[in-house]
Write a protein that holds these residues in place. Structure first.
Motif, mmCIF file in Angstrom:
data_model
loop_
_atom_site.group_PDB
_atom_site.id
_atom_site.type_symbol
_atom_site.label_atom_id
_atom_site.label_comp_id
_atom_site.label_asym_id
_atom_site.label_seq_id
_atom_site.Cartn_x
_atom_site.Cartn_y
_atom_site.Cartn_z
ATOM 1 N N LEU A 173 -6.365 -9.565 10.304
ATOM 2 C CA LEU A 173 -6.349 -9.830 8.862
ATOM 3 C C LEU A 173 -7.682 -10.453 8.443
ATOM 4 C CD1 LEU A 173 -4.551 -9.790 6.295
ATOM 5 C CD2 LEU A 173 -4.068 -12.200 6.755
ATOM 6 N N PHE A 174 -8.152 -11.372 9.246
ATOM 7 C CA PHE A 174 -9.381 -12.097 8.904
ATOM 8 C C PHE A 174 -10.627 -11.244 9.179
ATOM 9 C CE2 PHE A 174 -12.718 -15.312 9.580
ATOM 10 C CZ PHE A 174 -12.603 -16.000 8.388
ATOM 11 N N ALA A 226 -4.420 -12.221 0.760
ATOM 12 C CA ALA A 226 -4.029 -10.937 1.351
ATOM 13 C C ALA A 226 -2.938 -10.252 0.539
ATOM 14 C CB ALA A 226 -3.558 -11.166 2.782
ATOM 15 N N THR A 227 -3.108 -8.945 0.338
ATOM 16 C CA THR A 227 -2.066 -8.138 -0.316
ATOM 17 C C THR A 227 -1.158 -7.580 0.775
ATOM 18 O OG1 THR A 227 -3.364 -6.135 -0.060
ATOM 19 C CG2 THR A 227 -3.714 -7.408 -2.089
ATOM 20 N N PRO A 228 0.002 -7.055 0.391
ATOM 21 C CA PRO A 228 0.846 -6.415 1.404
ATOM 22 C C PRO A 228 0.085 -5.331 2.165
ATOM 23 C CG PRO A 228 2.089 -6.715 -0.612
ATOM 24 C CD PRO A 228 0.676 -7.134 -0.917
ATOM 25 N N ASN A 229 -0.810 -4.600 1.446
ATOM 26 C CA ASN A 229 -1.570 -3.568 2.144
ATOM 27 C C ASN A 229 -2.498 -4.173 3.209
ATOM 28 O OD1 ASN A 229 -2.464 -0.710 2.468
ATOM 29 N ND2 ASN A 229 -4.422 -1.635 1.873
ATOM 30 N N ASP A 230 -3.082 -5.336 2.898
ATOM 31 C CA ASP A 230 -3.917 -5.995 3.908
ATOM 32 C C ASP A 230 -3.093 -6.304 5.153
ATOM 33 O OD1 ASP A 230 -6.292 -6.074 2.401
ATOM 34 O OD2 ASP A 230 -5.559 -7.828 1.293
ATOM 35 N N TYR A 231 -1.892 -6.781 4.935
ATOM 36 C CA TYR A 231 -1.041 -7.105 6.082
ATOM 37 C C TYR A 231 -0.656 -5.836 6.853
ATOM 38 C CZ TYR A 231 -0.452 -12.033 4.952
ATOM 39 O OH TYR A 231 -0.678 -13.362 4.745
ATOM 40 N N MET A 281 -2.443 -3.156 7.045
ATOM 41 C CA MET A 281 -3.637 -2.717 7.787
ATOM 42 C C MET A 281 -3.816 -3.569 9.040
ATOM 43 S SD MET A 281 -5.073 -0.117 6.196
ATOM 44 C CE MET A 281 -6.846 0.029 6.276
ATOM 45 N N ALA A 282 -3.660 -4.877 8.881
ATOM 46 C CA ALA A 282 -3.830 -5.771 10.040
ATOM 47 C C ALA A 282 -2.800 -5.415 11.120
ATOM 48 C CB ALA A 282 -3.668 -7.223 9.596
ATOM 49 N N LEU A 283 -1.597 -5.111 10.684
ATOM 50 C CA LEU A 283 -0.540 -4.747 11.628
ATOM 51 C C LEU A 283 -0.872 -3.424 12.334
ATOM 52 C CD1 LEU A 283 2.271 -5.160 12.837
ATOM 53 C CD2 LEU A 283 3.248 -4.179 10.741
ATOM 54 N N ALA A 284 -1.330 -2.453 11.537
ATOM 55 C CA ALA A 284 -1.666 -1.148 12.116
ATOM 56 C C ALA A 284 -2.804 -1.294 13.132
ATOM 57 C CB ALA A 284 -2.049 -0.172 11.008
ATOM 58 N N TYR A 285 -3.824 -2.093 12.789
ATOM 59 C CA TYR A 285 -4.929 -2.295 13.739
ATOM 60 C C TYR A 285 -4.424 -2.985 15.006
ATOM 61 C CZ TYR A 285 -8.463 -0.741 10.414
ATOM 62 O OH TYR A 285 -9.214 0.024 9.569
ATOM 63 N N ARG A 336 6.064 -1.588 6.596
ATOM 64 C CA ARG A 336 6.237 -0.259 7.176
ATOM 65 C C ARG A 336 6.174 0.821 6.105
ATOM 66 N NH1 ARG A 336 12.066 0.595 9.379
ATOM 67 N NH2 ARG A 336 12.302 1.191 7.205
ATOM 68 N N GLU A 337 6.743 0.537 4.946
ATOM 69 C CA GLU A 337 6.806 1.548 3.894
ATOM 70 C C GLU A 337 5.478 1.723 3.158
ATOM 71 O OE1 GLU A 337 9.498 3.608 3.657
ATOM 72 O OE2 GLU A 337 10.111 2.464 5.423
ATOM 73 N N ILE A 338 4.531 0.817 3.378
ATOM 74 C CA ILE A 338 3.221 0.941 2.709
ATOM 75 C C ILE A 338 2.418 2.097 3.294
ATOM 76 C CG2 ILE A 338 0.947 -0.183 2.523
ATOM 77 C CD1 ILE A 338 2.457 -2.797 2.049
ATOM 78 N N GLU A 339 2.633 2.391 4.549
ATOM 79 C CA GLU A 339 1.838 3.447 5.196
ATOM 80 C C GLU A 339 1.939 4.754 4.421
ATOM 81 O OE1 GLU A 339 2.660 4.179 9.369
ATOM 82 O OE2 GLU A 339 1.226 5.834 9.406
ATOM 83 N N GLU A 340 0.786 5.337 4.131
ATOM 84 C CA GLU A 340 0.759 6.661 3.508
ATOM 85 C C GLU A 340 0.921 7.684 4.612
ATOM 86 O OE1 GLU A 340 0.145 7.954 0.463
ATOM 87 O OE2 GLU A 340 -0.334 6.164 -0.711
ATOM 88 N N GLU A 341 1.893 8.583 4.493
ATOM 89 C CA GLU A 341 2.016 9.524 5.603
ATOM 90 C C GLU A 341 0.957 10.608 5.512
ATOM 91 O OE1 GLU A 341 6.205 11.080 4.956
ATOM 92 O OE2 GLU A 341 5.154 12.946 5.384
#
Ligand code: NBX
Length: 838
Positions: A34-35, A45-50, A52-56, A122-127
């Motif tokens: 995240l940082f 941080a926005t939900p999308n930032d979180y 992204m951090a999770l995906a990375y 989980r639902e933020i991910e664009e498929e």
């Protein structure tokens, strides 16, 4: 160039944050990403930032395995399967990777303990919707199985900037919206700029004699485009293998811009850049219809040339000569979309690497396998000679040469058979001249396969009949399969848990083990749990529909689902005729006892396919009337859920009671949705088409609702003259249904709206809805009866799931490996310290 020998890969053994799978390291990694990657602190941080951090964080955990996989393949010099596909319909990565790494529950816990909403992230991910339907999704399932089976493999395709359009429904009509899946970045891919490849287009060819006085041809293109590879890791389930999906993005080469800039043509330079980069802009949204668009052929050649050049580079890096190329790579053509690869490999071998024609041809044939996915004549790819010549002048010459030699062989075997020659020729000369891509793929491959038993038989008899007569040994069937990781474990965790509690976890990689469930069929408690699970999932779907679409559906009703691309041959409108039949029954007798049903539809229509779009409008119009008629008393509901995609598939397959697989016999090559439904305990109402036939064989005819004409009967009826009008006149029920549509009853009195559809049925009915109507209605009545006996229905549901082992993509991939690719598993062992953490 550095090699693995020179630089030890695992220098990061002190930095455990990016490899460790323990709770503490994942928690730290999340904060770290995240940082340091998103550049955010929790306060901003926005939900999308979180997300992204999770995906990375998850991707990081695949990287060691990914490097190790690539390293082992390189060191051992193993044979690699190269799956060439213009489409990979992957669906969301996050959950799938968590399951395959075995850390789903752990990561969910970490996320929740950090005060975040896991489901929201989980639902933020664009498929990545980089495909139209079954063919693209099959490629994605096969990539999953290749990794799970530890088969060295690479998927090659196109990184479309805009994938399949998003669908909205306005006033009942489909509206297409651009799919901007990359707008917030894609954490799953890594660009490999240093492995960029150049692809030539257009121009002319020139003959010359080389220094050894050999006749040669050079290609002087008028355009060069760069292909930049973007790699996505594809994890296997419960193994260390992480294969690569390499998608190519088109970019303009700098040199071209500078040239133009220097002569003052700034606009021209920029324009050429735009034109080059257009190649990978957008996925063509037509399935099962060939449109001779130049840009489409450019896309095909672009990704195929990049991929073959990439394979040649990898092969030469091993220190091997090109004579053994086919021992390094088994290249599978996913339909004819990449079939220009046959001519391109010949060009590379003959023109660029100066290999003799005959040897190059042997290498080429030994390299390629061709999978056909359709029998529909309008879907067979062909390109006019003029288009071909403008874009790929050298390839056209090569195709002529292949053709001349090939037809020479045919002539020797079948003297004086000019009709046969005309049919087999790579060039269609019956009118305007075309290159026939299925013929090119068939001639250039050592193996040709269909995707279900019936389909392969029809392929051998009709579409590729002459090729089958010539080379029967090239043909085989490879019935499709789907991955149980995504289509049961990820999408239906409740059922997966119930199954695992009964038979252990091995079924996830050995789907045949589901057979063991049959032992519990007499266990009333197990049946109750099975039924309750389905009920709970239906409840979730009902809530989702209410919250997202404002429609109330009764979770106790029978969920009757048809989700797939919209097509006349798939006959969504036959389903509608059944709905109207039930509605009519209620209107004629409001107190009639009927089994309450919720009809759920989903699917996209090709933007230019008028009739398919009209069918969507019809479904919505009938829904408006039925859903709002007080006489119906909520016993029937019709919902068309917009924007059907992989993510929504994951919601809907587990919730279905009844799976609609109702194509005209002989038209659906296989179908794969049919498999996803049955694995999740839905019963099928279906025709003897595609893989339905094999599903019915497996689950037992008593557990399948069969209706309709067989392929043979369809042919017979067509050849003796099919007259839909007779069915309309002789079946009062059918007549009433059709008349109701014609009368404007579902279109606010507008008698013109659905006229094209009704007229097409009355006067042509190319897909024989009228011939199958009564048989369909009768089968649906049997469904109603069966559903009333919940105990019996549950038994059938369990048996369906238990007997679906054959339809795992693992089985399909094993067959390809053994019978076509000659590829074997390669175990990836991790260094002990990483193993220890896992
Ligand atoms: O391929 C589908 C068949 O219709 C299914 O029966 C089969 O199960 C599935 C996998 O084998 N074909 C398909 O999805 N085709 C396309 O999506 C397509 C896309 C672009 C195009 C032509 C067809 N130009």
């Amino acid at each position: 160039m550095t090699t693995f020998e020179q630089v030890p890969v695992f220098q990061c053994e002190f930095e455990d944050d990016r490899t460790g799978l323990s709770k503490e390291t994942i928690k730290r990694a999340l904060a770290d990403n995240l940082f340091y990657i998103q550049g955010k602190v929790p306060a901003t941080a926005t939900p999308n930032d979180y997300y992204m951090a999770l995906a990375y964080t998850v991707r990081d955990r695949m990287l060691q395995r990914w490097f190790k996989t690539t390293e082992v393949y390189t060191k051992k010099g193993v044979k690699v399967v190269s799956y060439l596909s213009a489409e990979f319909l992957l669906g969301p990565h996050l959950s799938n990777n968590l399951i395959n790494l075995g850390i789903y529950d752990l990561v969910r816990q970490v996320v929740e303990e950090s005060g975040l909403d896991f489901v929201q992230l989980r639902e933020i991910e664009e498929e990545p919707g980089l495909g139209n339907g079954g063919l693209g999704r099959l490629a994605a399932c096969y990539m999953d199985s290749l990794s799970t089976l530890e088969i060295p493999a690479i998927g090659y395709g196109i990184r479309y900037e805009f994938g399949i359009f998003d669908q909205e429904i306005r006033d009942g009509w489909q509206v297409e919206i651009t799919d901007k899946w990359l707008h917030l970045g894609n954490p799953w891919e890594i660009p490999r700029l240093e492995e960029t490849i150049e692809v030539k287009f257009g121009g002319r060819t020139e003959a010359y004699y080389d220094e050894k006085c050999r006749y040669r041809v050079r290609w002087i293109p008028d355009k060069v485009v760069k292909g930049v590879p973007y790699d996505t890791p594809i994890s296997g389930y419960n193994v260390n293998t992480v294969n690569t999906l390499r998608l190519w993005k088109a970019e303009a080469p700098e040199s071209f811009e500078f040239q133009a800039f220097n002569v003052g043509d700034y606009y021209g330079a920029v324009n050429r850049k735009v034109v080059s980069e257009n190649i990978t802009k957008v996925l063509y949204p037509n399935d099962e219809l060939m449109k001779g668009k130049e840009l489409r052929l450019e896309q095909q050649y672009f990704f195929v040339s990049c991929s073959l050049q990439d394979m040649i580079r990898l092969h030469l890096q091993k220190g091997e000569s090109l004579e053994t190329f086919h021992q390094s790579f088994a290249v599978q053509l996913n339909d004819t979309h990449p079939s220009i690869g046959v001519a391109e490999l010949m060009r590379l071998l003959v023109d660029e690497y100066e290999i003799e024609w005959d040897q190059a041809w042997q290498i080429t044939q030994n390299t390629f396998g061709y999978t056909n996915h359709t029998l529909l004549p309008e879907a067979l790819e062909k390109w006019t000679l003029s288009l071909f010549k403008n874009l790929l002048p050298r390839h056209l010459q090569i195709i002529y040469e292949i053709n001349q030699r090939f037809l020479g062989q045919v002539r020797a075997k079948y003297p004086n058979d000019s009709d046969r020659l005309a049919r087999l020729s790579l060039i269609d000369e019956s009118g305007e001249k075309y290159v026939r891509m299925a013929n090119l793929a068939s001639v250039g491959s050592h193996a040709i396969n269909g995707v279900a038993a019936l389909h392969t038989e029809l392929l051998k008899r009709d579409v590729l009949g002459d090729f089958h007569e010539l080379w029967p040994e090239k043909f085989s069937n490879k019935t499709n399969g789907v991955t149980p990781r995504r289509w049961i474990v990820v999408s239906n965790p409740l059922l997966a848990n119930l199954i695992t509690r009964k038979i252990g976890v091995d079924w996830i990689s050995h789907l045949e083990d589901l057979k063991q469930l049959e032992a519990f069929i007499e266990d009333a408690e197990f049946r109750r749990e099975w039924r309750q699970t389905k009920q709970d999932i239906k409840g979730y779907l009902a809530t989702y529909i209410k919250e997202n679409h404002g429609i109330e559906v009764n979770p106790e009703s029978l969920f009757d689902v048809q989700v797939k691309r919209l097509h006349e041959y798939k006959r969504q409108h036959l389903n509608v005729l059944h709905i109207i039949t039930l509605y009519k029954r209620i209107k004629d007798n409001p107190n009639i006892e009927i089994t309450p049903r919720t009809f759920i539809f989903g699917g996209k229509a090709a933007p230019g396919y008028f009739m398919a779009k009209l069918i969507i409008k019809l479904i919505n119009s009938v829904g408006d009337v039925v859903n709002n008629d007080p006489d119906v008393r909520d016993r029937l509901k019709v919902v068309f859920l917009p924007d059907y995609n992989v993510r929504f598939g994951q919601r809907v397959y587990p919730a279905a009671d009844l799976s609609e697989q109702i194509s005209t016999a002989g038209k659906e090559a296989s179908g794969t949705g049919n498999m996803k439904f049955a694995m999740n305990g839905a019963l099928t109402i279906g025709t003897l088409d595609g893989a339905n036939i094999e599903i019915r064989e497996e689950v037992g005819e008593e557990n399948f609702f069969l209706f309709g004409l067989t392929t043979e009967q369809v042919y017979e009826l067509k050849s003796k003259g099919y007259n839909p009008w007779d069915y309309y006149h002789n079946n009062p029920q059918l007549k009433q249904v059709i008349d109701l549509i014609s009368s404007g009853f579902f279109s606010h009195g507008d008698t013109n709206l659905f006229r094209p559809l009704v007229d097409s049925l009355l006067y042509h009915d190319p897909y024989m809805l009228f011939a199958d109507y009564q048989s369909y209605i009768d089968a649906q009545d049997q469904v109603n009866q069966a559903y009333r006996d919940q105990e019996h229905w549950t038994r059938m549901s369990i048996l369906n799931a238990a007997r679906m082992g054959k339809f795992s993509s693992d089985r399909a991939i094993l067959e390809y490996c053994q019978e076509i690719w000659n590829a074997v598993p390669v175990k990836i062992e991790l260094e002990e310290y990483i193993q220890g953490r896992a």
